[in-house]
Design an enzyme around this catalytic site. Structure first.
Site, mmCIF file in Angstrom:
data_model
loop_
_atom_site.group_PDB
_atom_site.id
_atom_site.type_symbol
_atom_site.label_atom_id
_atom_site.label_comp_id
_atom_site.label_asym_id
_atom_site.label_seq_id
_atom_site.Cartn_x
_atom_site.Cartn_y
_atom_site.Cartn_z
ATOM 1 N N LYS A 149 80.389 -1.031 65.334
ATOM 2 C CA LYS A 149 81.796 -0.959 65.527
ATOM 3 C C LYS A 149 82.339 -1.899 66.707
ATOM 4 C CE LYS A 149 84.323 2.782 64.529
ATOM 5 N NZ LYS A 149 85.613 2.539 63.739
ATOM 6 N N SER B 21 107.391 15.582 99.073
ATOM 7 C CA SER B 21 107.369 14.431 98.153
ATOM 8 C C SER B 21 106.338 13.455 98.834
ATOM 9 C CB SER B 21 108.726 13.844 97.878
ATOM 10 O OG SER B 21 109.492 13.495 99.168
ATOM 11 N N GLN C 64 114.809 14.501 93.391
ATOM 12 C CA GLN C 64 113.175 14.117 94.224
ATOM 13 C C GLN C 64 112.248 14.100 92.973
ATOM 14 O OE1 GLN C 64 111.671 15.701 97.939
ATOM 15 N NE2 GLN C 64 110.107 16.782 96.874
ATOM 16 N N SER D 102 81.445 1.781 69.833
ATOM 17 C CA SER D 102 81.213 3.085 69.737
ATOM 18 C C SER D 102 79.830 3.758 70.172
ATOM 19 C CB SER D 102 81.479 3.267 68.123
ATOM 20 O OG SER D 102 80.649 4.604 67.820
ATOM 21 N N LYS E 17 111.087 10.226 91.087
ATOM 22 C CA LYS E 17 109.951 9.080 91.489
ATOM 23 C C LYS E 17 108.904 8.989 90.902
ATOM 24 C CE LYS E 17 112.121 10.011 96.205
ATOM 25 N NZ LYS E 17 112.929 10.653 95.366
ATOM 26 N N HIS F 153 108.272 -3.470 53.623
ATOM 27 C CA HIS F 153 107.570 -2.132 53.222
ATOM 28 C C HIS F 153 105.866 -2.151 53.128
ATOM 29 C CE1 HIS F 153 111.426 -0.987 51.548
ATOM 30 N NE2 HIS F 153 111.556 -2.368 51.172
ATOM 31 N N GLU G 174 95.347 -0.563 70.954
ATOM 32 C CA GLU G 174 95.581 1.022 70.773
ATOM 33 C C GLU G 174 96.334 1.641 71.722
ATOM 34 O OE1 GLU G 174 92.268 3.144 68.611
ATOM 35 O OE2 GLU G 174 91.425 1.247 68.522
HETATM 36 N N1 ARG Z 1 112.402 13.577 99.597
HETATM 37 C C1 ARG Z 1 113.832 13.687 99.093
HETATM 38 C C2 ARG Z 1 114.147 12.916 97.841
HETATM 39 O O1 ARG Z 1 113.038 12.331 97.420
HETATM 40 C C3 ARG Z 1 114.657 12.945 100.060
HETATM 41 C C4 ARG Z 1 116.222 13.485 100.287
HETATM 42 C C5 ARG Z 1 116.346 14.725 100.676
HETATM 43 N N2 ARG Z 1 117.454 15.318 101.052
HETATM 44 C C6 ARG Z 1 117.644 16.477 101.336
HETATM 45 N N3 ARG Z 1 118.899 16.622 101.563
HETATM 46 N N4 ARG Z 1 116.840 17.446 101.035
HETATM 47 O O2 ARG Z 1 114.987 13.392 97.014
#
Ligand code: ARG
Length: 467
Positions: free
Chosen positions: A291, A31, A330, A285, A333, A164, A298
């Protein structure tokens, strides 16, 4: 202090395994390409944890001092963009922990006592999100203040109000802007409410069941500015409700901005011609020289799609996950990061764009005068003279048809002609049929009368100042 360096390619959990993970698995499970953003919060959380360990007699004082020194160096390196993130080390937590150990030796290896990445990551995400919410709230307030300025300037500017998308009744442009102020006010309330549930401490849950060390979670909560600790260790590491709530609040913010944007786009077409948008928010444009396109609104309207997508992504992510932590989490995020970035960028631009809206009051007035917008005022007038509303409605409808046939407005029909629809109509009717008369008559809290709009702006400013 003994120092046992660990080769960089060795995982923190490799002792259990007879072969390293494949390259593909490494890339798939890492990650670090996105969670490096959590670094300042990871360090903040680790320092609070280390201080607690030391106070509880679990960590020697000199180890804490080394951890504090090492973390300060790492933080400076990250801020300067000099920190070398390693895919081998999987995520932000292990990257920082390894860098710490490389600097300070075994003290770095003691940091993870009584903690797991499961409660660590949940803590980091909450700290990061709390910070993001505070930035978004500040920008929401800026956009609200810009709406109030515009509303105040146009407390008397007449425009047609629509239902409307057909002309319904005259309103003031200021009143219309205040409607958006209310939407954003609810958005701010929702975010503030969501923040209360974000602001709880998962640390101490460890992997899922708590820890055998005599930890002090309340102390860590105070250190990190959390309002309380998460009560249940299993829930602490698996809960992502707070993230879903944030995305739901964010999706609603973008929904509001999308509606606003849609109106700006409509109003800017020559068919409406109600507003012009400063050139710096429009683009041209490459083929049609004439334009001037409202690209910014938008795009704001379009961003709603990705926000809604992020909300659905997290709802789907959590559905069917057994307790407690699963690697699925994970995936929380990237949607969260992108949602916060989208909200910050969009709100900042909105606050900048609102003062760039130039109102074409004459065009608005013409449109309001064209659509029989005061027909309801005439009906109300007849009711006040004793006619039941349904009959008044009927009489005015016939008058509108007559005006339509002649291609004129109700106010252009002569008194004699109007009296043909109801004998109750008298000299005083013309005050009722004017746009100003119609506006001024809606004179109560929440009404569009210019005086009410000015009072509403004043109250709104107080609300905004009170936070
Ligand atoms: N990179 C992991 C996440 O974002 C951290 C936690 C990982 N924990 C584990 N037991 N593998 O969730």
């Amino acid at each position: 202090m003994q120092n046992n360096p660990t080769p960089p390619e060795t995982k923190a959990w490799s002792g259990r395994f007879s072969e390293p993970v494949s390259e593909r698995v490494k890339r798939y499970t890492a990650s670090i390409p996105f969670d490096w953003r959590l670094a300042p919060f990871d360090i903040q959380g680790s320092l609070a944890h280390a201080r607690m360990l030391e106070r509880a007699g679990i960590l020697p004082a000199e180890d804490l001092a080394a951890i504090e020194r090492g973390m300060a160096e790492i933080r400076a390196e990250i801020e300067a963009g000099r920190f070398g993130w390693s895919l081998d080390l999987e995520d932000v937590h292990m990257n920082i922990e390894r860098a710490l150990t490389e600097r300070i030796g075994d003290a770095g290896k003691r940091l993870h006592t009584g903690r797991s990445r499961n409660d660590q990551v949940a803590t980091d995400v909450r700290l990061w999100l709390r910070d993001a919410i505070d930035r978004i709230l500040a920008l929401l307030r800026q956009a609200q203040a810009a709406l109030l300025d515009l509303a105040e300037r146009h407390a008397d500017t007449v425009m047609p109000g629509f239902t409307h998308l057909q002309v319904a009744m005259p309103v003031t442009f200021g009143h219309h802007m205040l409607a958006y102020f209310e939407m954003l006010a609810r958005d701010a309330e929702r975010l503030a409410d969501c923040r209360r549930r974000v602001n709880r401490l998962p640390l101490g849950a460890a992997a899922l069941a708590g820890t055998t060390f005599p930890i002090d979670r309340e102390y860590v909560a105070r250190e990190l500015g959390f309002e309380a600790v998460c009560e249940n260790s299993l829930d602490a590491v698996s809960d992502r409700d707070f993230a879903i709530e944030f995305l739901a609040a964010g999706a609603l913010i973008l929904t509001h901005l999308s509606r606003f944007s849609e109106e700006l786009v409509l109003w800017m077409t020559p068919r409406f011609g109600f507003i012009d948008l400063a050139d710096r928010f429009c683009t041209g444009s490459s083929i049609m020289p004439q334009k001037k396109n409202p690209d910014v609104p938008e795009l704001m309207r379009g961003k709603t799609g990705r926000m809604n997508g992020h909300l659905v992504a997290l709802l789907t992510l959590m559905k069917g996950q057994p307790l407690a932590y699963n690697k699925d989490n994970q995936e929380d995020k990237e949607p969260l990061f992108d949602a916060a970035d989208t909200l910050v960028d969009t709100l900042a631009l909105l606050a900048e764009m609102i003062p760039g809206i130039r109102v074409k009051a004459e065009a608005m007035r013409r449109a309001a005068a064209e659509g029989y917008a005061t027909a309801t005022d005439l009906a109300d007038y007849l009711v006040k003279k004793g006619l039941p509303f349904r009959e008044a409605h009927e009489a005015v409808a016939r008058a509108v048809r007559a005006a339509e046939a002649q291609g004129c407005d109700l106010a252009d029909l002569g008194l004699e002609e109007l009296r043909g629809f109801s004998a109750l109509i008298a000299e005083d009717v013309h005050a009722v049929l004017t746009l100003e008369g119609s506006l001024a008559a809606r004179d109560h809290i929440g009404g569009t009368a210019p005086e009410q709009v000015r009072a509403a702006v004043a109250r709104a400013r107080q609300r905004l100042a009170a936070g």
